[in-house]
Motif scaffolding. Structure first.
Motif, PDB file in Angstrom:
ATOM      1  N   ARG B  22      68.339 105.886  36.709  1.00 44.03           N
ATOM      2  CA  ARG B  22      69.376 105.384  35.798  1.00 44.03           C
ATOM      3  C   ARG B  22      69.534 103.870  35.916  1.00 44.03           C
ATOM      4  O   ARG B  22      70.634 103.324  35.833  1.00 44.03           O
ATOM      5  CB  ARG B  22      70.696 106.110  36.065  1.00 44.03           C
ATOM      6  N   TRP B 274      60.860 105.716  32.809  1.00 44.49           N
ATOM      7  CA  TRP B 274      61.233 106.784  33.738  1.00 44.49           C
ATOM      8  C   TRP B 274      62.280 106.327  34.760  1.00 44.49           C
ATOM      9  O   TRP B 274      63.054 107.136  35.274  1.00 44.49           O
ATOM     10  CB  TRP B 274      59.989 107.364  34.422  1.00 44.49           C
ATOM     11  N   HIS B 277      65.763 107.393  34.014  1.00 44.04           N
ATOM     12  CA  HIS B 277      66.176 108.797  34.116  1.00 44.04           C
ATOM     13  C   HIS B 277      66.805 109.084  35.474  1.00 44.04           C
ATOM     14  O   HIS B 277      66.716 108.285  36.404  1.00 44.04           O
ATOM     15  CB  HIS B 277      64.944 109.705  33.948  1.00 44.04           C
ATOM     16  N   GLU B 281      65.422 114.570  38.155  1.00 45.44           N
ATOM     17  CA  GLU B 281      64.744 115.018  36.935  1.00 45.44           C
ATOM     18  C   GLU B 281      63.298 114.501  36.917  1.00 45.44           C
ATOM     19  O   GLU B 281      62.361 115.220  36.518  1.00 45.44           O
ATOM     20  CB  GLU B 281      65.521 114.486  35.721  1.00 45.44           C
TER      21      GLU B 281
END
Lengths: 294, 294
Positions: B22, B274, B277, B281
């Motif tokens: 994130r 990525w 994310h 995950e």
């Protein structure tokens, strides 16, 4: 090695270098006028620019100005995913050959194509070995048309970062292997198949000097210059002006000349940055850097 | 070829793959906990992540979880422009070697460096051949320290688009030539010097299969997977998740396994995408793709 410092008699401008000025398209006939005004003796035009200007008008302008070609850009894109596109590729390459003959080009440059569909973001498969087989077939077929017309084909190995989308021939060794396979060397006669050595694509190759020697005069059909910038901010359109990057241009030019190359040094520079400048200023810079940095 | 479809016993996570989640740093000890929770048996951590977590704390966490290393990232950056930086490079590589031993890594991965200064935008020169000589000297010196400690060094050839800034060893052939020069093959004994084959860097190479065969079991110290996206929008941080790009991963894994490699398949993926994310995950996706696409 030839002395480039006093004049620019061996300078050629690939017309993509000035395809845009101040962000808008610069028409080919105006580019040719601007080259002639500066005593630039040669260019290498792109097919889309020629199509926009008209083939006959382009030929007339070249003759009128006494400007030679150092190559014609480009044929290739041989990879396909179905029979219809295979035939379309062949037809299009025959048209490119016709145009090269009309313009009296010394060679038709080939960018061979990558994985079919990849350039539009939809790769048909992941089989790069299969794509390479299609490239060999495509060149062989085009050679059948090019040989009787005396138009040499120049395979341009592209940087490996273009392997997926633009060209699955990525080293000079690989290009020369194709030449040896499809056009075994003869002692006499002009070459039917050779290579275009663009420093931007090959400068990193640890085998470069050795493979240039291997190529020799007969296979060296074109020599393209620009520079590799650090950092490079765009994979396609951030090439540097000669002298602004890390490619040892005099060393590489020495290698091709030691191998017998005596043709034009062609500036091919795709650059969002330089396309924002005035085209005449870019040509003047090419002349200055040709003398000082190549 | 091993069947990966039913479990992930041969999966390793290069911790750069989840260095951010994130958009913010994910601490290494939390990454190790998340790997352990998913039964991921191995990782390859980066030095800066280990330094932030603490070397001893990292070693304890690995032991506690029973997680192995598939490599340690990284030593190298051998090129220098003056005597002081040459000594600093040697000292830093000795520390990397110490850390690799402490963490019980199977090899220390080497990213060898490009033109000195280029990574910070100020290349000291354009002599890539000279840089390559410094790399050979640097590896030879590090080998003197690594051999008695039994820590293999794994040269990782990097994609030619990184030749200026990160690594002037750009093909598997070139890396293996260095291995043969600095660590001539013996019939017995563990390897002192080998290669890390990262598909992202070498997938395009027309000599890949042949050079993997040449490497053989003894020189194949690590195998890294990710994917090449079309288009690639960032030269450093736009690697794809396995299956999302154009690399024929099963074919390449088949080649390394045919050559005798039987180690971990390490996911190393630098991706601005990525990294946005959730880390868990991303790990779950790595597991799924390891089974379905590698």
């Amino acid at each position: 090695m030839r002395d480039f410092s006093n004049d620019h008699r061996w300078l050629s401008i690939n017309t993509a270098t000035v395809r845009r000025q101040r962000g808008v398209d610069w028409p080919l006939l105006e580019i040719l006028d601007a080259c002639a005004a500066r005593g630039i003796p040669a260019v290498s035009p792109w097919r889309d620019q020629v199509a926009a200007a008209g083939l006959d008008a382009t030929a007339r302008s070249l003759r009128g100005h006494g400007i030679e070609l150092s190559g014609y850009c480009r044929g290739g894109m041989f990879t396909y995913s179905d029979a219809a596109s295979r035939q379309a590729v062949r037809d299009d390459n025959r048209r490119a050959l016709d145009e090269a003959c009309t313009l009296n080009a010394p060679c038709l440059v080939l960018v061979v194509g990558g994985l079919p569909g990849a350039l539009s973001g939809k790769p048909a498969h992941r089989d790069i070995a299969g794509a390479r087989e299609q490239v060999a077939e495509g060149i062989a077929a085009l050679l059948d048309d090019a040989r009787p017309r005396g138009m040499p084909l120049a395979i341009e190995p592209l940087h490996p970062m273009y392997a997926a989308e633009r060209a699955c021939v990525n080293t000079l060794r690989q290009a020369l292997d194709l030449c040896d396979q499809l056009d075994p060397a003869h002692d006499d006669g002009p070459p039917a198949l050779g290579v275009a050595v663009d420093v931007y694509h090959v400068w990193w190759d640890p085998e470069l000097q050795q493979q240039i020697e291997r190529a020799g005069r007969r296979r060296l059909l074109a020599f393209h210059v620009s520079d590799w910038l650090v950092p490079t901010t765009d994979m396609l359109n951030d090439r540097g002006m000669m002298g602004d990057g890390v490619i040892h241009l005099p060393r590489l030019r020495g290698w091709v000349e030691d191998a017998g190359f005596a043709g034009y040094s062609e500036v091919e520079l795709f650059s969002n940055r330089w396309w924002q400048h005035d085209g005449g200023e870019v040509l003047d810079t090419c002349i200055a850097r040709h003398r000082s940095a190549v």
